[in-house]
Design a protein around this motif. Structure first.
Motif, short mmCIF file in Angstrom:
data_model
loop_
_atom_site.label_atom_id
_atom_site.label_comp_id
_atom_site.label_asym_id
_atom_site.label_seq_id
_atom_site.Cartn_x
_atom_site.Cartn_y
_atom_site.Cartn_z
N ASP A 73 -0.74 33.16 -1.23
CA ASP A 73 0.41 32.26 -1.17
C ASP A 73 0.90 32.25 0.27
O ASP A 73 1.19 33.31 0.85
CB ASP A 73 1.54 32.74 -2.08
CG ASP A 73 1.20 32.57 -3.55
OD1 ASP A 73 1.27 31.43 -4.03
OD2 ASP A 73 0.86 33.58 -4.19
N SER A 74 0.98 31.07 0.86
CA SER A 74 1.38 30.94 2.25
C SER A 74 2.45 29.86 2.39
O SER A 74 2.32 28.79 1.81
CB SER A 74 0.16 30.61 3.12
OG SER A 74 0.53 30.45 4.47
N THR A 75 3.49 30.18 3.16
CA THR A 75 4.55 29.21 3.43
C THR A 75 4.70 29.07 4.94
O THR A 75 4.86 30.07 5.65
CB THR A 75 5.89 29.67 2.83
OG1 THR A 75 5.73 29.90 1.43
CG2 THR A 75 6.96 28.60 3.04
N VAL A 76 4.63 27.83 5.42
CA VAL A 76 4.72 27.55 6.85
C VAL A 76 6.00 26.77 7.13
O VAL A 76 6.29 25.76 6.48
CB VAL A 76 3.50 26.73 7.34
CG1 VAL A 76 3.63 26.41 8.83
CG2 VAL A 76 2.21 27.49 7.06
N TYR A 77 6.77 27.25 8.11
CA TYR A 77 8.04 26.63 8.50
C TYR A 77 7.86 25.97 9.87
O TYR A 77 7.41 26.60 10.81
CB TYR A 77 9.15 27.68 8.56
CG TYR A 77 9.37 28.39 7.25
CD1 TYR A 77 10.31 27.94 6.33
CD2 TYR A 77 8.64 29.55 6.94
CE1 TYR A 77 10.52 28.61 5.13
CE2 TYR A 77 8.84 30.22 5.73
CZ TYR A 77 9.78 29.74 4.84
OH TYR A 77 9.98 30.39 3.65
N ASN A 78 8.26 24.69 9.95
CA ASN A 78 8.09 23.92 11.18
C ASN A 78 9.43 23.32 11.58
O ASN A 78 9.97 22.46 10.87
CB ASN A 78 7.05 22.81 10.95
CG ASN A 78 6.65 22.10 12.22
OD1 ASN A 78 7.41 22.04 13.19
ND2 ASN A 78 5.45 21.53 12.24
N ASP A 79 9.97 23.77 12.71
CA ASP A 79 11.26 23.24 13.14
C ASP A 79 11.13 21.93 13.89
O ASP A 79 12.13 21.28 14.22
CB ASP A 79 12.01 24.26 14.00
CG ASP A 79 11.25 24.61 15.27
OD1 ASP A 79 10.05 24.31 15.35
OD2 ASP A 79 11.88 25.19 16.18
N ASN A 131 11.43 19.94 10.72
CA ASN A 131 12.23 20.61 9.69
C ASN A 131 11.53 20.64 8.33
O ASN A 131 12.17 20.43 7.28
CB ASN A 131 13.60 19.93 9.56
CG ASN A 131 14.44 20.10 10.80
OD1 ASN A 131 14.47 21.18 11.40
ND2 ASN A 131 15.11 19.03 11.21
N SER A 132 10.25 20.91 8.34
CA SER A 132 9.48 20.91 7.10
C SER A 132 9.14 22.34 6.67
O SER A 132 9.07 23.27 7.48
CB SER A 132 8.18 20.12 7.26
OG SER A 132 7.32 20.76 8.19
N THR A 133 8.97 22.49 5.36
CA THR A 133 8.50 23.74 4.76
C THR A 133 7.32 23.40 3.87
O THR A 133 7.46 22.64 2.91
CB THR A 133 9.60 24.42 3.93
OG1 THR A 133 10.72 24.70 4.78
CG2 THR A 133 9.08 25.71 3.31
N LYS A 179 14.40 33.04 13.33
CA LYS A 179 15.57 32.70 12.52
C LYS A 179 16.69 32.17 13.41
O LYS A 179 16.79 32.52 14.58
CB LYS A 179 16.05 33.93 11.74
CG LYS A 179 15.02 34.54 10.82
CD LYS A 179 15.55 35.78 10.12
CE LYS A 179 15.74 36.93 11.11
NZ LYS A 179 16.15 38.18 10.43
N ASP A 180 17.53 31.35 12.81
CA ASP A 180 18.74 30.90 13.49
C ASP A 180 19.73 32.06 13.56
O ASP A 180 20.05 32.68 12.54
CB ASP A 180 19.35 29.71 12.73
CG ASP A 180 20.57 29.16 13.44
OD1 ASP A 180 21.69 29.63 13.15
OD2 ASP A 180 20.40 28.26 14.29
N ILE A 181 20.22 32.37 14.73
CA ILE A 181 21.05 33.55 14.91
C ILE A 181 22.39 33.46 14.18
O ILE A 181 22.95 34.47 13.77
CB ILE A 181 21.30 33.83 16.42
CG1 ILE A 181 21.91 35.21 16.61
CG2 ILE A 181 22.16 32.71 17.02
CD1 ILE A 181 21.97 35.65 18.04
N SER A 182 22.89 32.25 13.98
CA SER A 182 24.19 32.11 13.33
C SER A 182 24.10 32.07 11.82
O SER A 182 24.93 32.66 11.11
CB SER A 182 24.90 30.84 13.83
OG SER A 182 24.09 29.69 13.58
N SER A 183 23.08 31.40 11.30
CA SER A 183 22.97 31.24 9.84
C SER A 183 21.94 32.16 9.20
O SER A 183 21.98 32.41 8.00
CB SER A 183 22.60 29.79 9.50
OG SER A 183 21.30 29.47 9.98
N GLY A 184 21.00 32.69 10.00
CA GLY A 184 19.92 33.51 9.45
C GLY A 184 18.82 32.69 8.80
O GLY A 184 17.85 33.25 8.30
N LYS A 185 18.94 31.38 8.84
CA LYS A 185 17.94 30.50 8.23
C LYS A 185 16.65 30.52 9.04
O LYS A 185 16.66 30.57 10.28
CB LYS A 185 18.48 29.07 8.16
CG LYS A 185 17.56 28.09 7.46
CD LYS A 185 18.19 26.70 7.40
CE LYS A 185 17.25 25.70 6.74
NZ LYS A 185 17.85 24.33 6.69
#
Length: 228
Positions: free
Chosen positions: A53-59, A62-64, A207-213
């Motif tokens: 199972d692999s999840t790729v995050y692309n800023d 903004n896709s997952t 991660k986003d430093i303010s939200s942790g997202k």
């Protein structure tokens, strides 16, 4: 009473022989040191299949994106490598959905007297050291051009379950575990006696430093499905 010299000599020889006999028996009856080589078995024609199972995050957009597929590692043959050691050739295949298995890459693995090495994507890694000892550390990237990672055995001879498979003797290697407010790098592998690698987990994310997202990166989980 004076002991005759020949008799005294005989007593000395007899005592020496008894001492040698006792020493030999003690050595023969002593339990052999378990080097733990069973955690990294290499055998021709063995096959291990993994669920991935692999999840790729692309800023950038903004896709997952999530991926699910199977990985199959087959030990095809053994050979003598450039260092004069016996190495094993592993062919890796990938399968998604109902598609056929597709060839991915060749991997080489070998066990020396005190370590297990894997040659993957043109880099050599020290995956395990022998005998395995709890909290033992070593540089897994000693033989490649990557930065130093101090692999650590964090669990040893533990019972663990992966998918529906149960294992009585496993060990866990924490390859790296660096977590802060903006970045996570966590790489963990687990091995079982007589089976080898049973799971691999990776978190390499920003991660986003303010939200942790999670902003970018990937999370990867590979678990043994079957083996023979």
């Amino acid at each position: 009473m004076t002991v005759q010299k020949p008799f005294f000599k005989y007593i000395c020889i007899l005592a020496l022989a008894v001492a040698m006999l006792l020493s030999c028996n003690k050595h023969e009856n002593a339990p052999a040191l378990d080097m733990g080589l069973q955690y990294y078995p290499l055998k021709e024609n063995s096959v291990s299949i993994y669920d991935v199972d692999s999840t790729v995050y692309n800023d950038f957009n903004n896709s997952t994106t999530k991926y699910q597929f199977l990985i199959k590692d087959t030990v095809t043959n053994k050979y003598i490598d450039a260092t004069g050691n016996t190495a094993y050739r592993i062919e890796r295949y990938k399968k998604s959905g109902t598609a056929d298995w597709s060839f991915q890459k060749v991997i080489s693995r070998k066990v020396t007297s005190n370590r297990a090495e894997e040659f993957l994507d043109n880099r050599r890694y020290i995956r395990l050291v022998f005998p395995p000892v709890l909290n033992l550390k070593w540089n897994g990237n000693l033989y490649n051009d990557l930065e130093r990672w101090d692999y650590t055995i964090t669990l040893l001879n533990e019972k663990q379950s992966v998918n529906t498979l149960n294992f009585d003797h496993t060990l866990t290697v924490e390859q790296i575990n660096e977590v802060n407010f903006i970045r996570e790098d966590v790489y963990i592998e687990k091995y079982a006696k007589e089976v080898g690698l049973i799971s691999k987990e990776v978190r390499a994310i920003d991660k986003d430093i303010s939200s942790g997202k999670i902003k970018r990166g990937f999370i990867y989980k590979m678990q043994l499905n079957s083996y023979k």
